[in-house]
Structure formats: C-alpha cells, structure tokens
Design an enzyme around this catalytic site. Structure first.
Site, mmCIF file in Angstrom:
data_model
loop_
_atom_site.group_PDB
_atom_site.id
_atom_site.type_symbol
_atom_site.label_atom_id
_atom_site.label_comp_id
_atom_site.label_asym_id
_atom_site.label_seq_id
_atom_site.Cartn_x
_atom_site.Cartn_y
_atom_site.Cartn_z
ATOM 1 N N ASN A 11 -8.721 6.670 7.221
ATOM 2 C CA ASN A 11 -8.912 7.724 6.230
ATOM 3 C C ASN A 11 -10.407 8.072 6.251
ATOM 4 O O ASN A 11 -11.226 7.346 5.700
ATOM 5 C CB ASN A 11 -8.484 7.186 4.855
ATOM 6 N N ARG A 25 -5.150 10.028 7.990
ATOM 7 C CA ARG A 25 -4.861 10.842 6.812
ATOM 8 C C ARG A 25 -5.624 12.159 6.976
ATOM 9 O O ARG A 25 -6.845 12.148 7.146
ATOM 10 C CB ARG A 25 -5.338 10.126 5.560
ATOM 11 N N HIS A 73 -1.951 14.756 -2.520
ATOM 12 C CA HIS A 73 -1.379 13.421 -2.800
ATOM 13 C C HIS A 73 0.077 13.328 -2.344
ATOM 14 O O HIS A 73 0.846 12.506 -2.852
ATOM 15 C CB HIS A 73 -1.395 13.075 -4.310
ATOM 16 N N ARG A 118 -13.072 16.486 -12.317
ATOM 17 C CA ARG A 118 -12.580 17.859 -12.116
ATOM 18 C C ARG A 118 -12.003 18.402 -13.420
ATOM 19 O O ARG A 118 -11.350 17.670 -14.171
ATOM 20 C CB ARG A 118 -11.484 17.904 -11.043
ATOM 21 N N GLU A 149 -0.268 4.658 0.174
ATOM 22 C CA GLU A 149 -0.348 5.777 1.109
ATOM 23 C C GLU A 149 -0.541 5.278 2.537
ATOM 24 O O GLU A 149 -0.019 5.849 3.485
ATOM 25 C CB GLU A 149 -1.497 6.708 0.701
#
Ligand code: AMP
Length: 401
Positions: free
Chosen positions: A7, A91, A180, A241, A385
């Site tokens: 990743n 990823r 996601h 965010r 993940e």
C-alpha cells in the site's frame, strides 16, 4: 503461495506478506519518510519482535529493496529466498469507471491508472510509484492492482450521478465513485457468515469509520450507495475532513478569505472535521476524553460526528427499504464502544437493540453487539483490506499460470 501486499503513499509504504495456504500474515511493516532525511523502516515479523531502522531511503524502489532484504533476513525474515513470493498485490485508490474488479498489471493497465491521475492527484501517482518499484525489484513476478473504488461500481446511476449539467459527467467523469471498497466488500461478506445467511438475501449497512470514514448500503452483496463521492471528501464528518457541506460555501469562503483553490482544498481535507470543531485533535480517543472532561468543543465534535453516522444509517435503510445488518469497522468502529452506543441508541425506530455488555467487550474477533431481540443484527467486524488484496492477487496470479 506467498504474496506481498503493498500500500504505497507518496512518502510511505505499508506491506504485509501472506501465506495463502493458511491465509495467515507472516510479517507486516512500513517505511515512512521516503525521500526525506532519516527515513524509517519498521518490520514486524509475526514470529518475533519488531525491528526498526533509520536510514536514507530516497525512493520507493529503494524502499522495496530494503523490505525484501528484511523479508529474507536470517533472523527477522519470513522467507528463505525472494523467489518464494509468487505475486504482489497493490492497493490502488482510484480505478475510475474502467476497473470494476482487480486486474493483473499490464502496460495498458498502467496507462489507464496514469489517465486517472486527474481524479486522484494525491493518491494514484503514489500507487504507481509502488507498482514500478515492485516491478523493478521483482521483474518476473505477477503484479495485481486492487482498487478502492471497484466494489462501488455496482451503484445505480441514481446513486452515482450528481444533479449538475450532464456534460460534466460526460467530459470529466464527475460522478460518485466511493472509496474503502475493499473494506466494505470484506466486512459485508464476513457479516453474512456471522449471521449465517446467504449474502444475496441480505441488506447490510457497513460503517467503515476510522480517520477517514464512509458508510455503504450493500444489497445482495453489491454496493448500491456510499457516502464518499468523486473524492473521499464527501459524506461523514471525519478526522480532518469536513464531509458534506453546502457547495456554495466553497466559492463564498474563497472570496471572503481570499483563498486559492489549493488552500480551500487543504482546509476541507486537512483542517476540518473533528480537528476543526474540537480545536484540539482528530483522534476520537482524545475527543472522547475531552467530552468526559466536559469540554464543550469536544462534546460538539462528538455529537456532530455521531449524528451524521446515524443520519446516514437512516438514509440507507430507506435506500434499501430496510436493513438486516449494521456493521461497525475500522479504527473508531472497532474500538469505540461510546460511538457505537450513541449511534445505536437512537435507532430504536428501526428496531435496533444493543446489548451494553457485549458492546463493551474488546476483541479482534467478529461479534454481535445487538440483543437476540434486535430487528437488525449489529456487528463489530475487524476489517482486513490486506487479506482481501492478497485473496484477489492469489486468484488472478493462479489464473495467469
Ligand atoms: P483507522 O483510520 O481505521 O486506522 O482509524 C484510526 C482512528 O481510530 C484514530 O484516529 C482514532 O480516532 C480511532 N481509534 C483507535 N482506537 C480507538 C479507541 N480505543 N477509541 C476511540 N477511537 C479509537
């Protein structure tokens, strides 16, 4: 077959090695501060203590070479030779409309990821650096891309279109993509196994709430709506965010505060959310502590955060005309009993009933937190993940043999 999962970020790289015969992780680790002075490599073999080393790592290619050195090291390594690693899974954040599933890396795939740089200018170039670095260190090993957006490609147009001139969709591909996806896919499949019902029959609301956060409505195993949009900014209030806001606030703030496009982007992505409202932290642990100490800004931050999750659960129950399962996952979802409790205690209109004791249990295992009487099963499922990426990589690398 052993698989390396990578990743890559712009100045960091996380990795895991899986033995797919038992689906167990043999080692994980990360390289941080790539290209800056004093880069650090932290290697965590699962059979012994973690090691870390600070050195100068100028680029991703060097970072992967150092990781491969660790993986084959006599003491902290987990393979005898690098040849034991038969595939690499990457990823990739944005797959646009092109990638509806994982793919083997080819020159066409790389060209398409490059074309998508515009849609994910911070993330996709970093993923590409990871792919190139792995290819140059392991030139004969199949590489696979697993996209964060792919799971959401099943959304109907009514969910992914924005009500703005269609020409913007046609010319610039402005639409909801969602992120996601690997996590929402993984936990929805796990949820079906936990409640012991076919995934095809279930309406599941998956709440991936970590530093970034998104909710997804999963009907029959397919994403039908999700809170993140063209970028990860939309939807829930997150660590830093803003999530949803009136779009007119953007030009208004730019003119009032004399901000550039980059400055307003940075404000909404890096200086908003829990951080902005609490004035102290983007970390839910500190927000909860502040709330317990009666700090009004931490309390407001918590209430706004929890309220928006609850509002979207209601929305997604409406989107699917009901829900059978709600899943909590990721850093906050897996660890914060308080967030789960506060979200669920006002979902009684849906028939949700939480077992306070079950909710307090800390465990790495998938588990119920609802009572047997609850009309909707509420579960906590640790996301994985990396395992999903390893599974797709294994499947595609085997098919290519
Ligand atoms: P993630 O992005 O999934 O790694 O989640 C990271 C976030 O999880 C952190 O920023 C924390 O806000 C949150 N978190 C981790 N542990 C806890 C905890 N015990 N209680 C509340 N929040 C937590």
């Amino acid at each position: 077959m052993k698989i390396l999962v990578i990743n890559a970020g712009s100045s960091s790289l996380k990795y895991q090695v899986y033995d797919m015969s038992s689906e167990t992780a043999l080692a994980s680790g990360r390289v941080e501060r790539i290209g800056m002075d004093s880069s650090i490599l932290v290697h965590e073999p699962h059979h012994t203590d973690e090691t870390s080393e600070v050195s100068e790592i100028l680029d991703h290619t060097t970072a992967i070479r150092k990781v491969l050195d660790k993986l084959t090291d006599a003491e902290v390594g987990v393979v005898k030779s690098i040849d034991e690693i038969e595939a690499v899974g990457h990823r990739v954040v944005h797959g646009g409309e092109t990638f509806k599933g994982s793919v083997l890396v080819t020159s066409e795939v790389k060209a398409e990821i490059r074309r998508l740089f515009d849609l994910a200018p911070l993330h996709n170039p970093a993923c590409m650096m990871g792919i190139k670095a792995a290819e140059s260190n392991m030139p004969n090993v199949p590489q696979v891309c697993v996209f964060d957006t792919a799971f959401h490609q099943s959304m109907p147009a009514r969910s992914y279109m924005y009500a703005i001139p269609q020409v913007l969709y046609k010319k610039h591909k402005i639409r909801r993509y969602g992120f996601h996806g690997t996590s929402h896919d993984y936990v929805s499949k796990q949820a079906a196994a936990v409640v012991n019902r076919p995934l095809e029959d279930l309406k599941i609301i998956t709440c991936h709430i970590g530093n970034g956060g998104s909710l997804t409505a999963v009907q029959g195993g397919k994403s039908v709506d999700t809170t993140m949009g063209m970028t990860p900014l939309e939807g829930l209030m997150m660590g830093t965010r803003s999530g949803d806001l009136d779009p007119a606030i953007v030009p208004y703030t730019m003119s009032k505060e004399d901000l550039t496009v980059n400055e307003v982007n940075s404000m909404l992505n890096k200086h908003s959310g829990l951080q902005a409202i609490s004035g102290t932290s983007s970390d839910m642990r500190e927000i909860e502590e502040g709330m317990q100490n009666g700090e009004p800004n931490a309390t407001l931050a918590f209430e706004m955060y929890e309220y928006r999750i609850r509002k979207y659960i209601g929305a997604y129950a409406a989107a699917m005309d009901g829900a059978d399962v709600i899943v909590f996952t990721a850093g906050v979802g897996e660890n914060s009993a308080t967030v789960r409790q506060r979200v669920c205690e006002k979902l009684t209109f849906l028939g949700v009933e939480i077992d306070q004791e079950l909710n307090k249990i800390r465990s790495k295992e998938p588990r119920y937190i609802s009572t047997p009487n609850s009309k909707i099963a509420v579960l906590v499922i640790p996301t994985n993940e990396e395992l999903m990426i390893a599974r797709d990589t294994y499947r595609l690398a085997n098919n290519a043999k």
